[in-house]
Design a protein around this motif. Structure first.
Motif, PDB file in Angstrom:
ATOM      1  N   UNK A 289       0.808  -1.214   0.000  1.00 42.23           N
ATOM      2  CA  UNK A 289       0.000   0.000   0.000  1.00 42.23           C
ATOM      3  C   UNK A 289       0.850   1.277   0.000  1.00 42.23           C
TER       4      UNK A 289
ATOM      5  N   UNK B 256       2.541   1.826  -3.283  1.00 46.22           N
ATOM      6  CA  UNK B 256       1.558   2.214  -4.292  1.00 46.22           C
ATOM      7  C   UNK B 256       1.163   3.677  -4.119  1.00 46.22           C
TER       8      UNK B 256
ATOM      9  N   UNK C 200       3.844   5.818  -5.515  1.00 44.75           N
ATOM     10  CA  UNK C 200       3.789   5.821  -6.985  1.00 44.75           C
ATOM     11  C   UNK C 200       2.689   6.745  -7.489  1.00 44.75           C
ATOM     12  N   UNK C 201       1.503   6.601  -6.890  1.00 50.07           N
ATOM     13  CA  UNK C 201       0.355   7.424  -7.280  1.00 50.07           C
ATOM     14  C   UNK C 201       0.640   8.910  -7.063  1.00 50.07           C
TER      15      UNK C 201
ATOM     16  N   UNK D 106       3.049  10.038  -9.837  1.00 48.21           N
ATOM     17  CA  UNK D 106       2.465  10.055 -11.184  1.00 48.21           C
ATOM     18  C   UNK D 106       1.369  11.095 -11.327  1.00 48.21           C
ATOM     19  N   UNK D 107       0.587  11.287 -10.253  1.00 48.82           N
ATOM     20  CA  UNK D 107      -0.529  12.228 -10.347  1.00 48.82           C
ATOM     21  C   UNK D 107      -0.149  13.599  -9.783  1.00 48.82           C
TER      22      UNK D 107
ATOM     23  N   UNK E  15       0.790  14.830  -6.794  1.00 48.25           N
ATOM     24  CA  UNK E  15       0.154  15.287  -5.567  1.00 48.25           C
ATOM     25  C   UNK E  15       0.975  14.788  -4.385  1.00 48.25           C
TER      26      UNK E  15
ATOM     27  N   UNK F  24      -2.610  11.694  -1.525  1.00 41.01           N
ATOM     28  CA  UNK F  24      -2.869  10.430  -2.224  1.00 41.01           C
ATOM     29  C   UNK F  24      -3.340   9.364  -1.225  1.00 41.01           C
TER      30      UNK F  24
ATOM     31  N   UNK G  15      -6.873  10.104  -0.098  1.00 39.40           N
ATOM     32  CA  UNK G  15      -7.842   9.752  -1.132  1.00 39.40           C
ATOM     33  C   UNK G  15      -8.057   8.243  -1.185  1.00 39.40           C
ATOM     34  N   UNK G  16      -6.945   7.504  -1.158  1.00 39.93           N
ATOM     35  CA  UNK G  16      -7.046   6.037  -1.224  1.00 39.93           C
ATOM     36  C   UNK G  16      -7.848   5.495  -0.040  1.00 39.93           C
TER      37      UNK G  16
ATOM     38  N   UNK H 159     -15.808  12.856  -0.061  1.00 39.93           N
ATOM     39  CA  UNK H 159     -14.445  13.331   0.206  1.00 39.93           C
ATOM     40  C   UNK H 159     -14.332  14.837   0.006  1.00 39.93           C
TER      41      UNK H 159
ATOM     42  N   UNK I  62      -8.741  11.752 -10.511  1.00 37.36           N
ATOM     43  CA  UNK I  62      -7.993  10.860  -9.634  1.00 37.36           C
ATOM     44  C   UNK I  62      -8.315   9.400  -9.953  1.00 37.36           C
TER      45      UNK I  62
ATOM     46  N   UNK J 136      -0.484  -6.152  -6.297  1.00 40.24           N
ATOM     47  CA  UNK J 136      -0.761  -4.902  -5.602  1.00 40.24           C
ATOM     48  C   UNK J 136      -1.662  -5.129  -4.396  1.00 40.24           C
ATOM     49  N   UNK J 137      -1.167  -4.700  -3.229  1.00 39.11           N
ATOM     50  CA  UNK J 137      -1.987  -4.810  -2.027  1.00 39.11           C
ATOM     51  C   UNK J 137      -2.501  -3.447  -1.629  1.00 39.11           C
TER      52      UNK J 137
ATOM     53  N   UNK K 185      -4.254  -1.573   1.387  1.00 42.07           N
ATOM     54  CA  UNK K 185      -4.486  -1.733   2.822  1.00 42.07           C
ATOM     55  C   UNK K 185      -5.973  -1.731   3.191  1.00 42.07           C
TER      56      UNK K 185
END
Lengths: 89, 89
Positions: free
Chosen positions: A3, A6, A9-10, A13-14, A16, A21, A24-25, B14, B24, B42-43, B45
């Motif tokens: 997590x 990732x 990475x997000x 790439x985006x 932010x 990130x 948001x996730x 959000x 996003x 990909x994990x 969380x």
């Protein structure tokens, strides 16, 4: 990739912050989970669809003892990738 | 719930514009897809893990014609919900 990796990475790439990130996730997975709790099906464009399916109760027989067991019904979450995603693998 | 409805929900929950939430989500699914193209696991969380699995080639026999067919190997994406998510269903 876990997590944390990732999210890193997000955020790169985006363009932010990792904090945004991550927030948001976390919000996204919380909302998805609430939807699934209500039994909703969710389609994500170009990615795939998530569906809560009911597995019916069934009887299992232990082959050595011949003992019968009732497996209770349960809800499982299934994911079906979109044709677009399948094609890319 | 389709993609548009989900983006509307996310933007409301959000507290962000539908445009930002959509951007996003699009970026997220694009990045996830690139990861899967590279065969990465990909994990996420509290949600679950996605894994690209290889299905081996196998021989099918048509029961009426007895004709044998070779089904080529293929890559499929599997999703396994986290224990936390399973419990909530």
């Amino acid at each position: 990739m876990n997590n944390k990796e990732f999210i890193a990475l997000i955020s790169e790439k985006l363009n932010m912050s990792a904090k945004d990130a991550g927030a948001f996730m976390a919000g996204l997975t919380t909302e998805m989970t609430s939807q699934f709790e209500e039994g909703a099906t969710l389609s994500v464009s170009g990615f795939g669809s998530f569906e809560v399916k009911k597995k019916l109760e069934r009887v299992l027989v232990n082959p050595s003892t011949k003992q019968r067991m009732l497996v209770p019904p349960k809800l499982v979450l299934s994911f079906k990738p979109s044709p677009l995603l399948k094609e890319k693998l």
